[in-house]
Design a protein around this motif. Structure first.
Motif, PDB file in Angstrom:
ATOM      1  N   GLY A 190       0.870  -1.170   0.000  1.00 23.02           N
ATOM      2  CA  GLY A 190       0.000   0.000   0.000  1.00 23.02           C
ATOM      3  C   GLY A 190       0.903   1.214   0.000  1.00 23.02           C
ATOM      4  N   ASP A 191       0.746   2.089   0.997  1.00 24.02           N
ATOM      5  CA  ASP A 191       1.632   3.258   1.047  1.00 24.02           C
ATOM      6  C   ASP A 191       2.641   3.125   2.184  1.00 24.02           C
ATOM      7  OD1 ASP A 191      -0.010   3.671   3.216  1.00 24.02           O
ATOM      8  OD2 ASP A 191      -0.297   5.806   2.855  1.00 24.02           O
ATOM      9  N   MET A 192       2.823   1.901   2.699  1.00 27.56           N
ATOM     10  CA  MET A 192       3.797   1.732   3.781  1.00 27.56           C
ATOM     11  C   MET A 192       5.115   1.165   3.270  1.00 27.56           C
ATOM     12  SD  MET A 192       3.762  -0.363   7.300  1.00 27.56           S
ATOM     13  CE  MET A 192       4.686  -1.626   6.493  1.00 27.56           C
ATOM     14  N   ILE A 193       6.209   1.718   3.791  1.00 29.17           N
ATOM     15  CA  ILE A 193       7.524   1.292   3.303  1.00 29.17           C
ATOM     16  C   ILE A 193       7.986   0.057   4.074  1.00 29.17           C
ATOM     17  CG2 ILE A 193       9.945   1.995   3.141  1.00 29.17           C
ATOM     18  CD1 ILE A 193       8.730   4.831   2.523  1.00 29.17           C
ATOM     19  N   LEU A 291      13.047   5.085   7.685  1.00 32.36           N
ATOM     20  CA  LEU A 291      11.878   5.014   6.809  1.00 32.36           C
ATOM     21  C   LEU A 291      11.038   3.743   6.943  1.00 32.36           C
ATOM     22  CD1 LEU A 291      13.193   6.461   3.415  1.00 32.36           C
ATOM     23  CD2 LEU A 291      12.266   7.663   5.382  1.00 32.36           C
ATOM     24  N   ILE A 292      11.676   2.627   7.303  1.00 38.16           N
ATOM     25  CA  ILE A 292      10.918   1.368   7.298  1.00 38.16           C
ATOM     26  C   ILE A 292       9.795   1.430   8.332  1.00 38.16           C
ATOM     27  CG2 ILE A 292      11.055  -1.113   7.788  1.00 38.16           C
ATOM     28  CD1 ILE A 292      13.796  -1.094   6.443  1.00 38.16           C
ATOM     29  N   GLY A 293       8.601   1.101   7.888  1.00 39.78           N
ATOM     30  CA  GLY A 293       7.424   1.144   8.762  1.00 39.78           C
ATOM     31  C   GLY A 293       6.631   2.433   8.647  1.00 39.78           C
ATOM     32  N   LEU A 294       7.197   3.420   7.929  1.00 42.88           N
ATOM     33  CA  LEU A 294       6.456   4.685   7.762  1.00 42.88           C
ATOM     34  C   LEU A 294       5.567   4.622   6.538  1.00 42.88           C
ATOM     35  CD1 LEU A 294       9.127   7.491   8.388  1.00 42.88           C
ATOM     36  CD2 LEU A 294       7.574   6.416  10.022  1.00 42.88           C
ATOM     37  N   GLU A 295       4.483   5.406   6.569  1.00 43.63           N
ATOM     38  CA  GLU A 295       3.690   5.535   5.348  1.00 43.63           C
ATOM     39  C   GLU A 295       4.343   6.598   4.452  1.00 43.63           C
ATOM     40  OE1 GLU A 295      -0.210   6.670   6.441  1.00 43.63           O
ATOM     41  OE2 GLU A 295       0.481   8.049   7.937  1.00 43.63           O
ATOM     42  N   TRP A 296       3.909   6.608   3.203  1.00 38.40           N
ATOM     43  CA  TRP A 296       4.583   7.402   2.173  1.00 38.40           C
ATOM     44  C   TRP A 296       4.728   8.876   2.565  1.00 38.40           C
ATOM     45  CZ3 TRP A 296       6.975   6.113  -2.400  1.00 38.40           C
ATOM     46  CH2 TRP A 296       7.287   7.181  -3.230  1.00 38.40           C
ATOM     47  N   HIS A 297       3.632   9.486   2.996  1.00 39.70           N
ATOM     48  CA  HIS A 297       3.658  10.921   3.303  1.00 39.70           C
ATOM     49  C   HIS A 297       4.667  11.212   4.416  1.00 39.70           C
ATOM     50  CE1 HIS A 297       1.162  14.767   4.412  1.00 39.70           C
ATOM     51  NE2 HIS A 297       2.308  15.058   3.855  1.00 39.70           N
ATOM     52  N   GLU A 298       4.647  10.382   5.446  1.00 37.00           N
ATOM     53  CA  GLU A 298       5.588  10.556   6.555  1.00 37.00           C
ATOM     54  C   GLU A 298       7.026  10.399   6.057  1.00 37.00           C
ATOM     55  OE1 GLU A 298       2.907   8.815  10.256  1.00 37.00           O
ATOM     56  OE2 GLU A 298       4.161   7.453   9.096  1.00 37.00           O
ATOM     57  N   ALA A 299       7.244   9.399   5.207  1.00 38.01           N
ATOM     58  CA  ALA A 299       8.598   9.148   4.695  1.00 38.01           C
ATOM     59  C   ALA A 299       9.114  10.350   3.911  1.00 38.01           C
ATOM     60  CB  ALA A 299       8.595   7.894   3.824  1.00 38.01           C
ATOM     61  N   MET A 300       8.232  10.973   3.113  1.00 42.55           N
ATOM     62  CA  MET A 300       8.660  12.134   2.328  1.00 42.55           C
ATOM     63  C   MET A 300       8.999  13.311   3.253  1.00 42.55           C
ATOM     64  SD  MET A 300       8.763  11.074  -0.672  1.00 42.55           S
ATOM     65  CE  MET A 300       8.841   9.336  -0.300  1.00 42.55           C
ATOM     66  N   LEU A 301       8.223  13.463   4.323  1.00 46.35           N
ATOM     67  CA  LEU A 301       8.527  14.527   5.288  1.00 46.35           C
ATOM     68  C   LEU A 301       9.895  14.287   5.922  1.00 46.35           C
ATOM     69  CD1 LEU A 301       5.054  14.893   7.086  1.00 46.35           C
ATOM     70  CD2 LEU A 301       6.099  16.527   5.525  1.00 46.35           C
ATOM     71  N   VAL A 302      10.183  13.038   6.288  1.00 42.06           N
ATOM     72  CA  VAL A 302      11.468  12.716   6.908  1.00 42.06           C
ATOM     73  C   VAL A 302      12.613  13.028   5.942  1.00 42.06           C
ATOM     74  CG1 VAL A 302      12.919  10.821   7.756  1.00 42.06           C
ATOM     75  CG2 VAL A 302      10.522  10.965   8.453  1.00 42.06           C
TER      76      VAL A 302
END
Lengths: 340, 304
Positions: A190-193, A291-302
């Motif tokens: 889905g959108d989770m890394i 990043l592992i375990g984050l959803e896409w939007h959160e990962a982009m913010l990080v």
């Protein structure tokens, strides 16, 4: 000239920007202040591909693929770039960029300037390697790497072990929400890394990404205001950022590093809404930790909360995953991934 | 008012509404970005440039659903406006269950936005599609509560009766929680600002990342049509619709619709968007209980 072409010629020129090595640190700011241009987030919305800086040889196939994603009629331009692109206009003086690109846009619309042809053949980049008649190549209708592009295959979700579709692909190096040059091989559910590997580190630059964070938080007008501001400490801008609830929108502790800073605190620094109260330490931090375990939007913010030097160090610290860990078996040599 | 005249007024209302909404959106963005100048016709020029470009197809797309998603979204916005009474007994779709029809339109928006992300066969578009569904479903519940609350004083699911029931007191005053919650739904239905989880910047445009040419223009027009349709429904359910002194009813409806549009456009540029899990927590734990409280209070008032 038709009335439609006349009207279209009065529009702002939609430009997709591909940043390369040696791009001026204030390039995004300069482009935001240039009248008559509109920087767009996907090549599908652009009429002009603007290459700023030099794209290294290893990423030229991706640049060609990016070029071919622009709809016709299209043109390309080079600024501060040592690259060669057939048909591209070289911009020598930034003061003339608006006039030049507007003229190109108008000429394209009326047909006096020919649209640039594709660099690559309009065909899959690799031979078909699937088993079934519809490109499937793994078990049943799933999995496998037809045309060198892995299809989704079920794998356990990190959070609850539920068997869901995991999909591996390369993302970058020209996606606007990723720092320029960065290519990540991501396994997504889905959108989770689920897994991450660095296929190419970001280019060296002095650019600050505070405006990108604002854009990612759904505040493009404030992002542009920040790019246009003469100083980051602009009081009106600070007040608007505070009123937007941007800080509260970022989850507390997101992207925390060993120095104790997180995306919120780094956002404050990058947007000038607080004074520096910490020194960033990323020696032991890799992208896999972050990043592992984050959803896409959160990962982009990080990813966009770090300065360039820190992010390059984080990329260097990132572990190389076991081949089996990347569902689908990414084939880097032949598949350039998305929006490349 | 004859059906043909009502239909014509509705079409003019929709066209003018979309044009004004586009201009307002551009103006507000530029003002907030600190960019001076610019023509009021900028959105029209942009649309002309868009349709002048090639409509690119991706590899192995679902062409039929791609077209259906855009045309369907446009149609749902028009249906929204069609259930709104433009004057006494003069809605294009005059149903006794018009609120239910509008509720069905809201739900179908989720389906069509999903199809828009599904059809190009592209991962970032698909992520936008799934994410929108995750947010869209609880937001629909929120809408259900506030619309039923708005219908209670009228004791009817007919939007015409709901407008009539506000002759003495508008629902925005009678049920102060209703309109703010309904506007949040509007931000989601029109894919804007803090509730745009389908076409957001972190996905480089999400469900519309692969749209070019007429498809891109069509999707933007469809979003504007939903903005007009939604704003007219909100104006009727909470601001008394066509009711007002001296001026013709349709003018009052236009003013009120414009007010709702301005609020939605302003909020979409001013409020930040949080990651999806955080937003889901906010909707389920905070907004839905508030919406239920709104319904409970409306029910108690109706019983009193």
């Amino acid at each position: 000239m038709s009335w439609l072409a006349k009207m279209a010629g009065l529009a702002e020129v939609p430009v997709f920007v591909a940043f390369g090595e040696g791009a001026p640190a204030d390039a995004a700011s300069v482009l935001a202040k240039t009248p008559g241009l509109r920087v767009v987030e996907t090549p599908r919305a652009a009429a002009v591909l603007l290459v700023v800086g030099t794209i290294p040889e290893a990423l030229i196939p991706q640049l060609h693929r990016l070029h071919d994603q622009l709809p016709h009629p299209r043109a390309s331009a080079l600024w501060h770039s040592r690259n060669e692109l057939p048909g591209a206009t070289r911009i020598e003086e930034i003061a003339k960029i608006s006039v030049l690109l507007r003229a190109i846009h108008r000429d394209l619309l009326v047909g006096s300037l020919k649209t640039e042809p594709d660099f690559l053949p309009d065909a899959p980049p690799n031979e078909w390697r699937g088993i079934g008649p519809h490109g499937q190549g793994g078990k049943g209708m799933m999995g496998g790497t037809p045309f060198g592009r892995p299809m989704a295959m079920t794998a356990a979700d990190l959070r609850d072990g539920l068997e869901l579709d995991a999909y591996t692909a390369d993302f970058g190096p020209f996606l606007p929400m990723l720092p320029p040059g960065l290519v990540l091989t991501l396994t997504l559910q889905g959108d989770m890394i689920q897994n991450v590997a660095v296929a190419h580190p970001p280019f060296e630059t002095q650019e600050q990404r505070g405006w990108v964070l604002l854009n990612l938080l759904g505040l493009p007008a404030l992002a542009e205001r920040m790019l246009r501001a003469t100083n980051i400490g602009n009081a009106t801008l600070k007040r608007l950022i505070r009123l937007s609830g941007a800080r509260a929108a970022i989850p507390e502790g997101l992207g925390r590093t060993h120095d104790g800073s997180d995306v919120r605190t780094r956002f404050d620094l990058l947007t000038g809404t607080s004074e520096p109260i910490f020194t960033l330490h990323v020696q032991q931090t890799g992208l896999d930790d972050l990043l592992i375990g984050l959803e896409w939007h959160e990962a982009m913010l990080v990813l966009n909360s770090f300065d360039n030097a820190s992010l390059r160090a984080i990329c260097a610290n990132t572990s190389v995953p076991e081949p089996d860990a990347m569902a689908g078996g990414m084939d880097h040599g032949v598949h350039a991934g998305h929006m490349s | 008012m004859s059906v043909a005249l009502t239909l014509m007024i509705m079409l003019v209302f929709m066209t003018a509404g979309m044009l004004i909404a586009s201009v307002l959106d551009t103006f507000f963005y530029r003002w907030l970005a600190g960019r001076a100048g610019g023509s009021l016709l900028t959105p029209l020029y942009a649309a002309a440039a868009e349709v002048s470009r090639q409509r690119i197809s991706t590899e192995a797309p679902d062409r039929m659903n791609w077209f259906l998603s855009i045309s369907g979204f446009l149609t749902l916005g028009a249906i929204g406006l069609a259930v709104v009474p433009l004057g006494p007994e003069s809605a294009v779709i005059g149903l006794e269950t018009s609120v239910v029809l509008w509720g069905a339109c809201e739900s179908l928006v989720v389906v069509l936005v999903f199809l828009h992300g599904w059809s190009p066969n592209s991962p970032l578009a698909l992520i936008g599609a799934y994410r929108y569904v995750a947010i869209g479903l609880p937001i629909m519940l929120l809408s259900m509560f506030v619309l039923i609350a708005a219908a209670l004083p009228a004791e009817s699911l007919d939007l015409r009766a709901i407008v009539t029931s506000q002759e003495d007191l508008w629902n925005v005053i009678r049920q102060p929680l209703g309109l703010p919650l309904f506007i949040l739904l509007g931000l989601s239905l029109t894919l804007r600002g803090p509730l745009d989880y389908a076409d957001s910047a972190d996905l480089a445009g999400g469900t519309s990342i692969e749209d070019s040419g007429a498809n891109r223009a069509g999707w933007q027009v469809a979003r504007m049509s939903m903005l007009v349709g939604f704003s007219a429904v909100a104006a009727s359910a909470f601001l008394g619709g066509y009711l007002g002194p001296v001026l013709p009813g349709v003018v009052w409806l236009a003013f009120k619709t414009l007010t709702i549009m301005i609020v939605i456009i302003a909020l979409s540029h001013l409020l930040a968007r949080m990651p999806v899990a955080r937003m889901l927590g906010l909707i389920w734990k905070v907004l839905l209980p508030i919406a239920f409280l709104d319904l409970l209070l409306a029910g108690l008032v109706a019983l009193a």
